[in-house]
Design an enzyme around this catalytic site. Structure first.
Site, PDB file in Angstrom:
ATOM      1  N   LYS A  35      45.987  25.997  34.080  1.00 19.29           N
ATOM      2  CA  LYS A  35      47.372  25.519  33.961  1.00 19.29           C
ATOM      3  C   LYS A  35      47.433  24.259  33.081  1.00 19.29           C
ATOM      4  CE  LYS A  35      46.647  22.940  38.204  1.00 19.29           C
ATOM      5  NZ  LYS A  35      46.659  23.034  39.676  1.00 19.29           N
ATOM      6  N   ARG A 129      52.980  20.923  50.838  1.00 20.76           N
ATOM      7  CA  ARG A 129      53.666  21.048  49.553  1.00 20.76           C
ATOM      8  C   ARG A 129      54.272  22.450  49.510  1.00 20.76           C
ATOM      9  NH1 ARG A 129      50.203  19.993  44.160  1.00 20.76           N
ATOM     10  NH2 ARG A 129      49.390  22.024  44.774  1.00 20.76           N
ATOM     11  N   TYR A 258      50.066  -7.234  21.393  1.00 19.80           N
ATOM     12  CA  TYR A 258      51.366  -7.439  22.039  1.00 19.80           C
ATOM     13  C   TYR A 258      51.221  -8.303  23.283  1.00 19.80           C
ATOM     14  CZ  TYR A 258      53.557  -3.781  19.167  1.00 19.80           C
ATOM     15  OH  TYR A 258      54.043  -3.038  18.137  1.00 19.80           O
ATOM     16  N   MET A 306      50.907   1.832  20.430  1.00 19.69           N
ATOM     17  CA  MET A 306      51.178   3.268  20.277  1.00 19.69           C
ATOM     18  C   MET A 306      50.095   3.969  19.460  1.00 19.69           C
ATOM     19  SD  MET A 306      54.578   5.210  18.855  1.00 19.69           S
ATOM     20  CE  MET A 306      55.702   4.414  19.971  1.00 19.69           C
TER      21      MET A 306
HETATM   22  C1  LIG Z   1      45.357  23.021  40.242  1.00 25.42           C
HETATM   23  C2  LIG Z   1      44.962  23.873  41.359  1.00 25.42           C
HETATM   24  C3  LIG Z   1      43.605  24.170  41.601  1.00 25.42           C
HETATM   25  C4  LIG Z   1      42.464  23.528  40.844  1.00 25.42           C
HETATM   26  O1  LIG Z   1      42.229  22.225  41.360  1.00 25.42           O
HETATM   27  P1  LIG Z   1      41.034  21.328  40.782  1.00 25.42           P
HETATM   28  O2  LIG Z   1      41.068  20.109  41.630  1.00 25.42           O
HETATM   29  O3  LIG Z   1      41.386  21.031  39.363  1.00 25.42           O
HETATM   30  O4  LIG Z   1      39.810  22.126  40.900  1.00 25.42           O
HETATM   31  C5  LIG Z   1      43.328  25.098  42.593  1.00 25.42           C
HETATM   32  N1  LIG Z   1      44.308  25.661  43.327  1.00 25.42           N
HETATM   33  C6  LIG Z   1      45.609  25.368  43.139  1.00 25.42           C
HETATM   34  C7  LIG Z   1      46.641  26.023  43.980  1.00 25.42           C
HETATM   35  C8  LIG Z   1      45.976  24.461  42.161  1.00 25.42           C
HETATM   36  O5  LIG Z   1      47.262  24.166  41.985  1.00 25.42           O
END
Ligand SMILES: *Cc1c(COP(=O)(O)O)cnc(C)c1O
Length: 363
Positions: A35, A129, A258, A306
């Site tokens: 993802k 969640r 800065y 930046m």
């Molecule tokens: C992002 C995610 C993972 C992977 O988690 P990592 O800590 O990057 O290994 C696994 N399961 C779900 C449901 C996730 O959202």
């Protein structure tokens, strides 16, 4: 020549890290989590390089569609499922698997007969969640069994909240909650399950089950708060490179950048590196954050701007314009930079911006 700033992606390291996951969980299938543009590494390139994975996990339908358009045929799971019926049409068309985590999704499936969808029924074992709480789980699961739009058997899924802390027994509690609620559902034969993120792949063998879901470890970053990749034989996949574009001699008392947050304690050479928050280098990186110049650590000084950062070159007296700089990756764990910027490696990797060109290497 164009700006030297670039992210080099080491696909051999990626494959090595997948092997580490396989060796840690030898009896599990691997759903490689790609993802968020494969944690900033380039989703399609990473999916192609991970041809040994058993499937992929992404967050959104758009990510999954990009993978199919690129010709990726393996199972793809939408970790957030779907929320509208038009998404359901598309995910059926492209044979995406879904994580099913709320009743609205069940209702949409019941109202849309058609090709049965493979679902991961998600139980909220304590992350709070997404997912059904253990009390609801049994009755919703019964609904799925009678829903023709759901492929049988139904697999079960949960996600850990604190697995990044190896000493926190909350993960054990979540495993127990998950397994106990499955027992209460009296499913026969025992269903396929998936629990483990990277941290659980490495530290919680009880969570391995049918499918594991490593993400961050594939990119060569430790999932734990108290270790870096090398402690787990993981190799960094992304190395963020740049170069010195100026070396200036400043005087004792001169203030750098800065807001003048750094004051030169002596006369000293200060290097300017072509990288900044416009490239995804964290603006919150503090004075003293390590930067590699010619392979040697020097401290960041002053505010990140930046397009540029400044570094203290007192231990690099011969450094000159054009010398190579590494911001994180090989030789400098992103975990360490994250600690200096009060964040985690995940966020830094995901945050590299479109201005930075990517270069893919196979060894
Ligand atoms: C992002 C995610 C993972 C992977 O988690 P990592 O800590 O990057 O290994 C696994 N399961 C779900 C449901 C996730 O959202």
């Amino acid at each position: 020549m164009t700006r030297a700033t670039r992210a080099v992606i080491d696909l051999a390291a990626l494959q090595h890290n997948l092997d580490i996951a396989r060796r840690a969980a030898p009896y599990s299938l691997v759903m490689a989590i790609i993802k968020a543009n494969a944690y900033g590494h380039g989703m399609v390139q990473i999916a192609r390089a991970l041809h040994d994975a058993d499937g992929f996990g992404v967050a959104t339908l758009d990510e999954a569609l990009q993978l199919r358009e690129a010709g990726i045929q393996k199972p793809i799971t939408l970790l957030e499922g779907f929320s509208h019926s038009d998404q359901l049409v598309k995910l059926r068309l492209h044979r995406f698997d879904i994580v099913l985590h709320n009743e609205a999704q069940v209702t949409l499936l019941e109202q849309s007969p058609g090709v049965p969808v493979h679902v991961w029924f998600k139980i909220d074992s304590g992350m709070h969640r997404l997912g059904f709480n253990p009390q609801q789980a049994k009755s919703v699961y019964q609904r799925l069994l009678t829903c023709n739009a759901v492929k049988k058997p139904v697999a079960l899924f949960t996600h850990f909240a604190n697995a990044d802390d190896r000493h926190d027994s909350y993960t054990k509690t979540q495993i127990n909650t998950f397994l106990t609620s499955i027992d209460a559902m009296a499913i026969s034969p025992a269903p396929l399950t998936s629990m483990a993120n990277s941290a659980a792949v490495l530290a919680w063998p009880d969570a391995h089950s049918a499918w594991v879901r490593p993400g961050i470890m594939l990119y060569g970053v430790s999932p734990f708060t108290d270790s870096t990749a090398a402690d787990h034989d993981l190799q960094p996949v992304m190395t963020l490179h740049s170069e010195l574009i100026a070396v200036n001699q400043h005087h004792k008392g001169d203030r750098i950048g800065y807001s003048g947050t750094y004051e030169c304690p002596t006369d000293m050479p200060v290097g300017v590196v072509a990288i900044g928050y416009g490239d995804g280098y964290p603006r919150h990186a503090k004075n003293g954050t390590p930067v590699l110049v010619n392979g040697q650590r020097v401290p960041l000084i002053g505010r990140v701007s930046m397009d540029m950062i400044m570094v203290d070159l007192r231990n690099q007296a011969t450094a000159r314009i054009g010398d190579p700089v590494v911001l994180w990756g090989e030789g400098l764990p992103v975990e360490e930079i994250a600690r200096h910027a009060d964040t985690i490696g995940y966020e830094l990797l995901c945050g590299v911006t479109v201005r930075v060109p990517y270069e893919y290497r196979h060894h």
